[in-house]
Write an enzyme that holds these catalytic residues in place. Structure first.
Site, short mmCIF file in Angstrom:
data_model
loop_
_atom_site.label_atom_id
_atom_site.label_comp_id
_atom_site.label_asym_id
_atom_site.label_seq_id
_atom_site.Cartn_x
_atom_site.Cartn_y
_atom_site.Cartn_z
N HIS A 127 0.85 -1.20 0.00
CA HIS A 127 0.00 0.00 0.00
C HIS A 127 0.88 1.24 0.00
CE1 HIS A 127 -3.33 2.70 0.98
NE2 HIS A 127 -4.16 1.69 0.76
N ASP A 174 -45.27 28.37 -0.91
CA ASP A 174 -45.08 27.09 -1.60
C ASP A 174 -46.40 26.65 -2.25
OD1 ASP A 174 -44.20 24.58 -2.37
OD2 ASP A 174 -44.26 23.73 -0.35
C1 SPV Z 1 -40.99 20.09 -0.01
O1 SPV Z 1 -39.91 20.03 0.56
O2 SPV Z 1 -41.29 21.04 -0.71
C2 SPV Z 1 -41.96 19.00 0.11
C3 SPV Z 1 -41.91 18.13 1.26
O3 SPV Z 1 -42.78 18.89 -0.74
S1 SPV Z 1 -42.98 18.74 2.41
O4 SPV Z 1 -42.63 20.12 2.67
O5 SPV Z 1 -42.87 17.93 3.61
O6 SPV Z 1 -44.30 18.68 1.85
MG MG Z 2 -42.93 20.47 -2.08
#
Ligand code: SPV
Ligand code: MG
Length: 671
Positions: free
Chosen positions: A327, A442
């Protein structure tokens, strides 16, 4: 460098063995003779210029050398007075061919093992082989050593002396001194003494070092008894085995050099780390095990290639009991040290030896490896890596990334645990975190063009596979374009959730209005995506929201089986409960009917379960979906507040990452 082999002697002490050819043509192992062994060893080391002095049977010797068909250039010099003179005169006859080069000088009846020659050649100064452990011979050569240098060589020196064997490496300047003195001797007609008498006259003008061979084979064959000893030693040498382990995807000259060295120690067994073993301790191999194995099987002189199934050498050492393990010395410290310690202890249990060569840090090799590693970033390689990881590791861990810098954190963060490097396998481009980074909710508000931009930023600076949070996938007619764009970017998997209308984050559950899609519609979306995809490796994962929306286990399972049937490559089951019970129940019931489709979980709420337990329950992908975002922003808020409170930045200093560390994380040159 030139090799000078002295073969003018008559070899009368060998009896009938030298009645038809010179002593150097005596067989010592199979059809190998003393000379063919010497010449093979020289040619293996690229020494091709060979000067041979001859005497009796010189025609036989010349023909023999040519018949070996080695890639060597010979100069034969006959000493016509071979009966009346010593080899000092043979060298004198050959002097015209021996100017202006380093010289490797050996007697034609000398048999030595490979590592002895390697050490002699590696010496940076003139040297002669000696043995500090051998008994002082009465009649043979001894070297008188003073202050670490050889001052006299001859049969008559017993004080401060060690047994010496006539194998020398002479640096050009030193050789010039010695050769000049030999010429002076011969021109005074002192032609019956050892050449070493001339050496002793000039040794004070050079640094001739003793090279200690200890117990290794380095022995002249003067008579049939010597021959028996040498033949036995060679037989034992042939029985020695050497073990060398590789995980590399390619072979470069650095690997070949260590293989050549290892081969010289005995029959070479190469352990090739299996894909599973490589995946466990480094990154996915770029070349699969079968190909890597074939690469080594095709190297001349490799005795056996065997799989090494773990990072630990133990199993293979116990199975093959090699005489040596070879090695680089780079594993004496750092993450590989525990592996080395174990090798040392297993070898000690049966008397094996560890041979370590200085690790060569060559920029050329680093660059080759870097270039190869950069292939991981290519879309085709990156896209395929996730499927390979699931197959090799069973469980893949994934961390969210929403920008170049968070991508780099996922790419580079490592911890060492019990000698094993732990790191994340892949990245999750979360809709929640991507939207949050842009200061948006989101709710599929951040459009695909913008989401792709985030992927681009990450792809540019990382190599690990990417799982994309595709939200609902949008309209089926749009989803098929999304699939193809993701494939082109090298994304490995898209996860789409079975919701429709205005999507809200699942962690809100039933606190907000959310609509689950029908099984029919969602199956049609999956099927359309699968039909649209262009590459074999891309995966579409169906995410089931039944538990989030409190529709019950049966609905979740029905959907899971329907989505799998529609072509989903994986199933994600989600829950926002702290208690993992419903996820466990789902996994158990799904696995009762389907043992192969990968299952994905996002344990944000049910976060007490370890990766080992997920694996044992049959889960294949664990996604840490938002932890970098949720830890990063509070730190920023705190820094902002601290500056506001103190009307200056000083109090914030301790919270800040040193600029130097940023440079480590973000190299100026692309890696
Ligand atoms: C995200 O990370 O955007 C997801 C997972 O979709 S959750 O936030 O748990 O829905
Ligand atoms: Mg998501």
């Amino acid at each position: 460098m030139k090799a000078l082999i002295l073969n003018s002697g008559v070899g009368s002490r060998m009896g009938v063995l030298t009645s038809e050819h010179p002593k150097c043509m005596t067989e010592i192992a199979g059809t190998e003779t003393i000379l063919s062994r010497q010449l093979r060893m020289l040619s293996e080391r690229g020494i091709s210029d060979i000067v041979i002095t001859t005497g009796l049977f010189d025609g036989v010797l010349v023909n023999y050398c040519r018949s070996l068909e080695l890639p060597l250039h010979f100069t034969f010099v006959n000493n016509p007075a071979y009966r009346e003179t010593n080899y000092i005169y043979s060298i004198y006859c050959a002097r015209a061919y021996l100017k202006d080069d380093d010289i490797l000088l050996m007697h034609g009846d000398l048999v030595f093992e490979d590592s002895v020659l390697d050490d002699v050649l590696a010496s940076r100064q003139s040297c002669m082989t000696v043995s500090s452990t051998a008994e002082l011979p009465q009649k043979d050569f001894k070297a008188e050593i003073r202050d670490g240098k050889i001052v006299n060589v001859g049969v008559e020196f017993f004080n401060s002396a060690q047994a010496a064997q006539p194998l020398y490496k002479m640096m050009k300047a030193d050789w010039r001194e010695w050769l000049g003195e030999m010429e002076a001797f011969c021109e005074r007609n002192e032609v019956n003494c050892y050449a070493e008498k001339a050496l002793n006259a000039v040794s004070s003008r050079m640094n001739l070092l003793p090279l200690d061979v200890h117990e290794r084979l380095c022995c002249e064959v003067d008579n049939p008894q010597d021959l028996a000893v040498v033949m036995d030693a060679i037989k034992r040498l042939h029985q020695r085995t050497v073990y060398l382990c590789f995980s590399t995807d390619i072979l470069h000259s650095g690997h070949m050099a260590i293989i050549q060295k290892a081969k010289h120690l005995g029959r070479l067994i190469i352990g090739v780390m299996t894909d599973e073993a490589v995946a466990r301790y480094k990154r996915m191999p770029l070349v699969p095990y079968t190909e890597r194995r074939a690469m080594f099987e095709n190297i001349a002189g490799v005795y056996q290639v065997v799989p090494q199934e773990t990072l630990s050498y133990r199993d293979n050492l116990e199975k093959y009991r090699p005489t040596f393990v070879v090695h680089g010395d780079d594993w004496c410290t750092g993450v590989q040290k525990p592996i080395r310690d174990e090798v040392v202890s297993v070898l000690a249990s049966y008397g094996g030896q560890l041979v370590e060569y200085p690790y060569m840090h060559d920029q050329k090799f680093d660059e080759i490896e870097k270039r190869l590693s950069s292939q991981r970033a290519l879309p085709d390689v990156r896209r395929a890596a996730l499927r390979m990881q699931i197959a090799l590791k069973g469980l893949v861990t994934v961390m969210e990334a929403h920008s170049g810098i968070t991508g780099l954190i996922v790419e580079k963060t490592q911890v060492v645990e019990n000698g094993e490097v732990r790191q994340f396998d892949a990245m999750w481009v979360s809709s929640l975190c991507d939207s949050t980074a842009k200061g948006k909710p989101d709710i599929e508000l951040v459009d695909m063009t913008s989401r792709f931009r985030t992927i681009d930023d990450i792809v540019e600076v990382t190599t690990k596979p990417i799982i994309f949070d595709g939200d609902t996938g949008g309209l089926t007619e749009h989803f098929i374009y999304t699939v193809r764009s993701l494939e082109r970017m090298g994304v490995s998997m898209v996860i789409i959730e079975d919701k429709t209308g205005l999507k809200k984050n699942s962690l809100f559950g039933t606190e907000v209005a959310q609509t689950q899609d029908t099984i029919e519609n969602f199956c049609a979306k999956i099927a359309a995506g699968k039909k649209a995809q262009k590459t074999r490796e891309f995966m579409i994962c169906a995410r089931i929201e039944s538990l989030i929306l409190e529709r019950g286990m049966e609905d979740a399972l029905n959907r899971a089986f329907a989505y799998t049937k529609a072509g989903a490559d994986a199933i994600m089951i989600h829950s926002r409960k702290k208690d993992p019970a419903e996820i466990f129940e789902f996994v158990e019931k799904y696995r009762a009917q389907d043992q192969t489709t990968p299952i994905v979980v996002v344990p944000t709420s049910f976060n007490t379960v370890t990766e080992e337990e997920w694996k044992a329950r049959g889960v294949n992908i664990v996604i840490y979906a938002n932890q970098l975002t949720r830890t990063g922003f509070p730190a920023m808020q705190k820094a902002a507040k601290t500056i506001l409170e103190h009307h200056r930045a000083k109090e914030c200093d301790d919270m800040c990452m040193p600029i130097k560390d940023i440079i480590t994380l973000i190299p100026e040159e692309s890696e």
